[in-house]
Design an enzyme around this catalytic site. Structure first.
Site, PDB file in Angstrom:
ATOM      1  N   LYS A  89       0.799  -1.222   0.000  1.00 43.69           N
ATOM      2  CA  LYS A  89       0.000   0.000   0.000  1.00 43.69           C
ATOM      3  C   LYS A  89       0.836   1.279   0.000  1.00 43.69           C
ATOM      4  O   LYS A  89       0.426   2.305  -0.539  1.00 43.69           O
ATOM      5  CB  LYS A  89      -0.942   0.014   1.211  1.00 43.69           C
ATOM      6  CG  LYS A  89      -1.996  -1.089   1.214  1.00 43.69           C
ATOM      7  CD  LYS A  89      -2.999  -0.904   0.101  1.00 43.69           C
ATOM      8  CE  LYS A  89      -4.166  -1.874   0.238  1.00 43.69           C
ATOM      9  NZ  LYS A  89      -5.153  -1.712  -0.848  1.00 43.69           N
ATOM     10  N   GLU A 111     -10.174   5.459   2.972  1.00 44.47           N
ATOM     11  CA  GLU A 111     -10.900   4.324   3.525  1.00 44.47           C
ATOM     12  C   GLU A 111      -9.889   3.228   3.812  1.00 44.47           C
ATOM     13  O   GLU A 111      -8.799   3.200   3.234  1.00 44.47           O
ATOM     14  CB  GLU A 111     -11.957   3.829   2.520  1.00 44.47           C
ATOM     15  CG  GLU A 111     -11.459   2.829   1.480  1.00 44.47           C
ATOM     16  CD  GLU A 111     -10.369   3.362   0.547  1.00 44.47           C
ATOM     17  OE1 GLU A 111      -9.512   2.541   0.133  1.00 44.47           O
ATOM     18  OE2 GLU A 111     -10.344   4.566   0.238  1.00 44.47           O
ATOM     19  N   SER A 377       1.496  -9.799  -0.611  1.00 37.86           N
ATOM     20  CA  SER A 377       1.163  -8.371  -0.588  1.00 37.86           C
ATOM     21  C   SER A 377       1.339  -7.722   0.771  1.00 37.86           C
ATOM     22  O   SER A 377       1.465  -6.506   0.874  1.00 37.86           O
ATOM     23  CB  SER A 377      -0.279  -8.154  -1.060  1.00 37.86           C
ATOM     24  OG  SER A 377      -1.180  -8.901  -0.261  1.00 37.86           O
TER      25      SER A 377
END
Length: 401
Positions: A89, A111, A377
């Site tokens: 991210k 969010e 991830s």
């Protein structure tokens, strides 16, 4: 076929920008400016310097010997879990906050589901000395407490959302409402390849550093810059988009996307949007959406907060519809088992999201010479309570049987 976005913001028939009138100017301004910013020399230098010196890129491409032996092929893990903040991210949030700053925006909102995007935005806002508000469903606040505490320590305001299923969809709804109330000074840093154009394309471009590195690292390790298989989990789809970005038009590469099956495709408790969804509009884009016969959104379910979403990024909806990607559903129990398998075979604890990609391995047949790259991830620190609780329940069920 072109698998990238077209000049109108569509991937095939999916995408576009369906936004309230009050946000039209914000979205239009971003559409007009994002490519100029991303392609400017000053942005590229600052972005890549931060990726190197702050995030710790390039992330390693690790040859998983014992996992490879079990599945009969050559498996490499792209270690996004080793980035600063523990997930992919951060690649996106650093890029977007630089875009926001160039547009004169002074307040950031976001969010988050699993909390990894929330931690990443809180991190870059602390770095850039900007205030931020993170919306998070109450259900996710409760099951992702480590990340909630990190966000608060970093100075973010975490707002629990009590509507709907109190998960990622509902957090996104609240973030959009906030954006509507503060369009002039606020920039919405969307965490995945969802939302109105240009967000899916912008996020995919920022995450494409993943596949760019894979090409270079495979050349060094295998003497060729492409794998036979690319695998990633998909919720909204940002890590998957980054993993496949530079291979979309390479027919030698098979793309495998693993989505959250929850308790099973026919259980009524699933988040397998590409297999269960129908065309609709969600959060500003035309995509595949889990909905009933009246077009009302059905609440998704997954043990993984980051995959608990009733839609999918338009890039992935198109890859699924055109059969460029093979989509597999991985249930909760399969993901839990896969997480423990990687932990015990390779000493790597994956996030529950990544465990869904790992859970797709038993569903495929490989040749010994096949080269496979699977993106891990995120790391599993945030999921330890869930992982241990669910594994104990699974073992009890086995003993009873």
């Amino acid at each position: 076929m072109n698998y990238h976005v077209d000049e109108k913001g569509y991937y095939g028939r999916f995408g576009g920008a369906y936004v309230p009138e009050i946000l039209h100017k914000c979205v239009e301004d971003l559409q007009n400016k994002y490519l100029k910013v991303l392609e400017s020399g000053s942005f590229k230098k600052e972005y890549h310097d931060l990726l190197r010196d702050y995030v710790g890129r390039p992330s390693p491409l690790y040859f998983a010997k014992r996992l490879s032996r079990k599945y009969g092929c050559r498996i490499y893990l792209k270690r996004e879990d080793l980035n600063h903040t523990g997930a992919h991210k951060i690649n996106n949030t650093i890029g977007q906050i630089l875009v926001a700053r160039s547009m004169g925006k002074t307040r950031m909102i976001a969010e988050t589901g699993a909390g990894q995007h929330g931690v990443a935005i809180a991190t870059v806002c602390a770095l850039m000395d900007m205030p931020c508000v993170v919306y998070m469903g109450k259900t996710d606040v409760e099951r992702q407490q480590p990340n909630v505490k990190k966000m608060q320590m970093l100075g973010a305001t975490v707002v629990p959302v009590f509507s709907g299923n109190m998960t990622l969809k509902d957090a996104t709804n609240e973030a959009i409402r906030d954006w509507c109330c503060h369009p002039s000074d606020t920039f919405y840093i969307i965490g995945s390849t969802v939302g109105p154009h240009p967000y899916p394309d912008m996020v995919a471009r920022l995450q494409s550093v993943i596949s760019d590195e894979i090409k270079k690292q495979l050349m060094e390790k295998e003497g060729r810059d492409y794998p036979d298989y690319l695998m990633a989990c998909v919720g909204g789809g940002s890590n998957a988009a980054g993993t496949v970005y530079h291979y979309l038009h390479d027919g030698r590469v098979k793309i495998i996307l693993a989505e959250a099956g929850g308790e099973g495709l026919l259980s009524g408790k699933s988040a397998a949007t590409m297999q269960l969804g129908k065309e609709g509009i969600l959060h500003g884009a035309r995509t595949l959406v889990m909905q009933n016969e009246d077009g009302q959104i059905e609440e998704p379910y997954s043990i993984s907060a980051g995959l608990d979403y009733p839609g999918i990024g338009p890039i992935h909806a198109n890859l699924s519809e055109t059969k460029r990607a093979k989509v597999l559903s991985v249930n909760d129990d399969e993901a839990i088992a896969a997480a423990f398998e990687l932990t015990q075979l390779e000493g790597i604890i994956p996030a529950l999201e990544s465990a869904h990609a790992l859970g797709a391995l038993p569903k495929l047949d490989f040749k010994q010479e096949d080269v496979l790259v699977l993106t891990v991830s995120g790391r599993g620190d945030k999921d330890m309570d869930t992982l241990c609780t669910q594994e104990n329940l699974r073992m009890r069920r086995q003993d009873n049987e």
